[in-house]
Scaffold this motif. Structure first.
Motif, PDB file in Angstrom:
ATOM      1  N   LYS A 136       0.824  -1.208   0.000  1.00 42.85           N
ATOM      2  CA  LYS A 136       0.000   0.000   0.000  1.00 42.85           C
ATOM      3  C   LYS A 136       0.859   1.259   0.000  1.00 42.85           C
ATOM      4  CE  LYS A 136      -4.176  -1.903   2.171  1.00 42.85           C
ATOM      5  NZ  LYS A 136      -5.118  -1.803   3.330  1.00 42.85           N
ATOM      6  N   GLU A 137       1.977   1.205   0.721  1.00 37.65           N
ATOM      7  CA  GLU A 137       2.873   2.360   0.753  1.00 37.65           C
ATOM      8  C   GLU A 137       3.568   2.545  -0.588  1.00 37.65           C
ATOM      9  OE1 GLU A 137       5.593   2.486   4.012  1.00 37.65           O
ATOM     10  OE2 GLU A 137       4.109   1.738   5.460  1.00 37.65           O
ATOM     11  N   MET A 138       3.940   1.455  -1.230  1.00 38.70           N
ATOM     12  CA  MET A 138       4.592   1.555  -2.531  1.00 38.70           C
ATOM     13  C   MET A 138       3.626   2.144  -3.570  1.00 38.70           C
ATOM     14  SD  MET A 138       6.762  -2.043  -2.531  1.00 38.70           S
ATOM     15  CE  MET A 138       7.861  -1.663  -3.907  1.00 38.70           C
ATOM     16  N   VAL A 139       2.382   1.716  -3.528  1.00 33.81           N
ATOM     17  CA  VAL A 139       1.366   2.267  -4.429  1.00 33.81           C
ATOM     18  C   VAL A 139       1.158   3.755  -4.143  1.00 33.81           C
ATOM     19  CG1 VAL A 139      -1.081   2.211  -5.057  1.00 33.81           C
ATOM     20  CG2 VAL A 139       0.196   0.075  -4.810  1.00 33.81           C
ATOM     21  N   ALA A 140       1.092   4.093  -2.855  1.00 26.73           N
ATOM     22  CA  ALA A 140       0.885   5.489  -2.472  1.00 26.73           C
ATOM     23  C   ALA A 140       2.032   6.378  -2.958  1.00 26.73           C
ATOM     24  CB  ALA A 140       0.731   5.599  -0.957  1.00 26.73           C
ATOM     25  N   LYS A 141       3.260   5.875  -2.901  1.00 28.26           N
ATOM     26  CA  LYS A 141       4.410   6.645  -3.373  1.00 28.26           C
ATOM     27  C   LYS A 141       4.321   6.885  -4.880  1.00 28.26           C
ATOM     28  CE  LYS A 141       7.577   4.953   0.198  1.00 28.26           C
ATOM     29  NZ  LYS A 141       8.753   4.102   0.484  1.00 28.26           N
TER      30      LYS A 141
END
Length: 336
Positions: A136-141
């Motif tokens: 989820k953090e990678m997508v958000a970045k």
């Protein structure tokens, strides 16, 4: 020449994680060389993998400060040879070499790429790096920074699944950097799956010294493979040509722009794709890398884009990857 050394701690926008480490700040050394009213700036970041700290670099340079300040600068190339004769580490030499190039360009009133006989009319687009994190953090970045090319850091138990999930959220080109975390068999098996997910190439999938494994990869991988940790200095280029499709040159590792220029030429002579990468430098180091752009096939110069706060002005990179070169000559660097 007058020399100035200063340590900076660069805060990152997000925790940056690769297969072997994570950090929220990047320590870096900024060197200033002043002559005839002009100051050139250079940079080298600390790196635990290569046992380099800002303190160790400063100690090395301080030990020969008087020799540097008495030195009569002619060209950066001759100055680089002088530094090597003093036994400095490549990281310390890099900071001084970049400063000397910036200073030389400012004294000549020309940007470095023009001094080298190239034009910045065309150049490769830098990738933007997404470090290892919960998906989820990678997508958000990615959503936070839309970009045409992403470098995805991998080295987990679910690498292909990560790329498959990221692909749902962008049509951008992917480059994969496993930072030595895979085996030869993993690389060969992952390659066709990643190719189908829009991956352009794989960077340093195996440990740097695993030349036997890389020979297998070269015979069986359906994706090109680029050397990073296996390509540190000039003498590594020829060996990499037998085991990789291309090389990623890091200025800090090889000792600056002077050897990097020779490595670029040697790589091209041997039929390798040539890339220059960064080590999360500020705009000081990134502006030096940018001067090499016309000579490169690929580039990873997003270091300053990953910072919460920068310390210099120089080359600017827009959201579509367009590079704006400064009007100031040399590398075009001014400290903020």
């Amino acid at each position: 020449m007058k020399i100035c050394l200063k340590k900076h701690v660069l805060p990152l926008k997000h925790t940056f994680s690769i297969s072997r480490e994570s950090h929220d700040f990047q320590d870096t050394l900024i060197v200033g060389l002043t002559l005839d009213g002009q100051t050139g700036y250079g940079e080298a970041t600390s790196n635990p993998y290569y046992n380099s700290t800002v303190e160790s670099m400063m100690a090395e340079i301080e030990a020969i400060r008087s020799s540097i300040e008495k030195y009569q600068l002619t060209t950066p190339e001759v100055f680089h040879a002088f530094l090597l004769s003093k036994g400095l580490s490549n990281f310390a030499v890099c900071a001084l070499d970049l400063a000397a190039h910036d200073l030389y360009g400012k004294l000549q009133n020309q940007p470095l790429h023009k001094i080298w006989g190239t034009t910045a009319d065309q150049y490769p687009t830098t990738n933007y790096t997404i470090g290892i994190a919960p998906i989820k953090e990678m997508v958000a970045k990615m959503k936070e920074t839309p970009w045409p090319i992403y470098k995805i850091k991998l080295g987990t138990d679910d690498d292909v699944a990560i790329v498959r999930e990221l692909r749902k959220h962008t049509d951008a080109v992917f480059r994969i950097d496993a930072n030595c975390a895979w085996t030869a068999l993993e690389t060969i098996n992952n390659a066709p799956l990643l190719r189908d997910l829009g991956v352009e190439f794989l960077e340093q999938p195996l440990k740097a010294e695993d030349w036997e494994g890389m020979e297998k990869v070269m015979h069986h991988s359906v994706l090109p493979v680029i050397a990073d940790e296996s390509c540190i200095v000039e003498t590594d280029v020829e060996k990499c040509a037998l085991h990789y499709n291309g090389i990623n040159i890091k200025l800090t590792k090889c000792g600056g722009l002077t050897p990097a220029l020779r490595m670029i030429q040697k790589g091209k002579e041997m039929g390798l794709k040539v890339m220059v990468g960064c080590m999360t430098e500020s705009t000081v180091g990134i502006s030096a890398i940018a001067q090499l752009l016309p000579q490169l096939d690929y580039v990873d110069m997003d270091g300053a884009l990953l910072l919460k706060e920068d310390i210099a002005s120089g080359v600017r990179i827009l959201n579509d990857g367009t590079v704006l070169f400064p009007e100031i000559p040399g590398s075009g660097v001014t400290l903020l």
